[in-house]
Design an enzyme around this catalytic site. Sequence first.
Site, PDB file in Angstrom:
ATOM      1  N   ASN A 137      83.008 -17.123  91.228  1.00  0.00           N
ATOM      2  CA  ASN A 137      83.846 -16.260  90.437  1.00  0.00           C
ATOM      3  C   ASN A 137      83.883 -15.970  89.046  1.00  0.00           C
ATOM      4  O   ASN A 137      84.679 -15.672  88.123  1.00  0.00           O
ATOM      5  CB  ASN A 137      85.215 -16.955  90.566  1.00  0.00           C
ATOM      6  CG  ASN A 137      85.232 -18.597  89.999  1.00  0.00           C
ATOM      7  OD1 ASN A 137      84.228 -18.786  89.390  1.00  0.00           O
ATOM      8  ND2 ASN A 137      86.247 -19.320  90.431  1.00  0.00           N
ATOM      9  N   HIS A 139      82.827 -18.061  86.775  1.00  0.00           N
ATOM     10  CA  HIS A 139      83.351 -19.403  85.687  1.00  0.00           C
ATOM     11  C   HIS A 139      82.014 -19.798  85.150  1.00  0.00           C
ATOM     12  O   HIS A 139      81.046 -19.706  85.409  1.00  0.00           O
ATOM     13  CB  HIS A 139      84.061 -20.471  86.596  1.00  0.00           C
ATOM     14  CG  HIS A 139      83.568 -21.366  87.347  1.00  0.00           C
ATOM     15  ND1 HIS A 139      84.109 -22.263  88.283  1.00  0.00           N
ATOM     16  CD2 HIS A 139      82.168 -21.781  87.687  1.00  0.00           C
ATOM     17  CE1 HIS A 139      83.133 -22.979  88.754  1.00  0.00           C
ATOM     18  NE2 HIS A 139      82.094 -22.472  88.318  1.00  0.00           N
TER      19      HIS A 139
HETATM   20  P1  PGA Z   1      75.586 -24.183  91.095  1.00  0.00           P
HETATM   21  O1  PGA Z   1      76.972 -24.248  90.270  1.00  0.00           O
HETATM   22  O2  PGA Z   1      74.658 -24.248  89.992  1.00  0.00           O
HETATM   23  O3  PGA Z   1      75.977 -25.377  92.066  1.00  0.00           O
HETATM   24  O4  PGA Z   1      75.592 -22.668  91.615  1.00  0.00           O
HETATM   25  C1  PGA Z   1      77.194 -23.080  89.207  1.00  0.00           C
HETATM   26  C2  PGA Z   1      78.797 -23.109  88.695  1.00  0.00           C
HETATM   27  O5  PGA Z   1      79.524 -23.208  89.352  1.00  0.00           O
HETATM   28  O6  PGA Z   1      79.074 -22.907  87.589  1.00  0.00           O
END
Ligand code: PGA
Length: 242
Positions: A137, A139
Site C-alpha cells: 500500500n 507504506h
Molecule cells: P517485505 O515488507 O520486505 O516483507 O515485503 C516490506 C514492507 O511492508 O515494508
Amino acid sequence: MLEFQVYPTYEHLSRAAADVVVSTLQTKPDAVICLPSGSTPVGMFRELILRHEQGLADFSQCTFVGLDEWIGMGPEDEGSGHQLLDRDFLHPIGFRSEQVLFFDARADDLHAECERINRALEELGGLDLIVLGIGMNGHLGLNEPGTSFDTYAHVSELDPITIEVGQKYFQGPTTLTGGVTLGLRHMMEARRLVLMASGEAKAPVIARAVNGEVTETFPASLVQEHSDAWVLVDADAASALL
Ligand code: PGA
C-alpha cells in the site's frame, strides 16, 4: 536527489544494498543506521554477515535503530520485527545490547515509548542511513497511507492491507492490533535513504513511488523529496517502469 538503480536479480540487489551499508560504516564507523525487518532485506543481511565474517565490515562502533514493531510483541514473539532482526542480522553479527535502540511495543504507555525513541534518536544526532522496504500500500515502516510527512515516532493504526500482508511473518493467523514506527520525518531527515524492492508484485508500488504524485496518501512517494534517496530494485520490481 533521487537515484534509481535496477539490478538483474535479487542477489545483485542485495549486494548493492550491502555496499551502501558498508560504505556508510567506512566513512563513519559510529554511524546510526536503521535497517528494516521483513522479507526484502534478508539477502542484504546475508551479504553483510558474510562481509563481517571476512573482516570487510565493522559494526563494532555503530548504533542500530529498529524501524517498527507490532503492538504487544517483543523479541520472544515468533514473527515480530525484533525477532526477525535478531535472527537474521543482530545475533549473527554479534551486536551488543547497548548498540541497539528498539521500540518496546509491550510498554504500558506506547506514546511515552515513542517519545523515548524520539529523544534517544535526537541525542544520537539522527540517522546517518535508513534502509526501507515498501509495503503493498506504499507504506514505509508502519507509516500507513494518510500519515503526515511531519510525524516522528508514533503509534500507528494499521491499514487492512498491512494486516493481511503481515500474516506472512507468522506461523498461523495472527491478530495485529497496531504498530509503533519511526516517522516519515525521521526518514526525510536521515542523511541517506535507501528504498529496496524485489519481485513483480512490488512493480506497481515502485512505479508510483518514483513517478507518481508526491502525496501523504502514498507514503513512499516522499523519496522524491529526499535530498539523498536511492531506490534500488531488481528487474522484476522495475517492470512497471521499463
Ligand atoms: P517485505 O515488507 O520486505 O516483507 O515485503 C516490506 C514492507 O511492508 O515494508
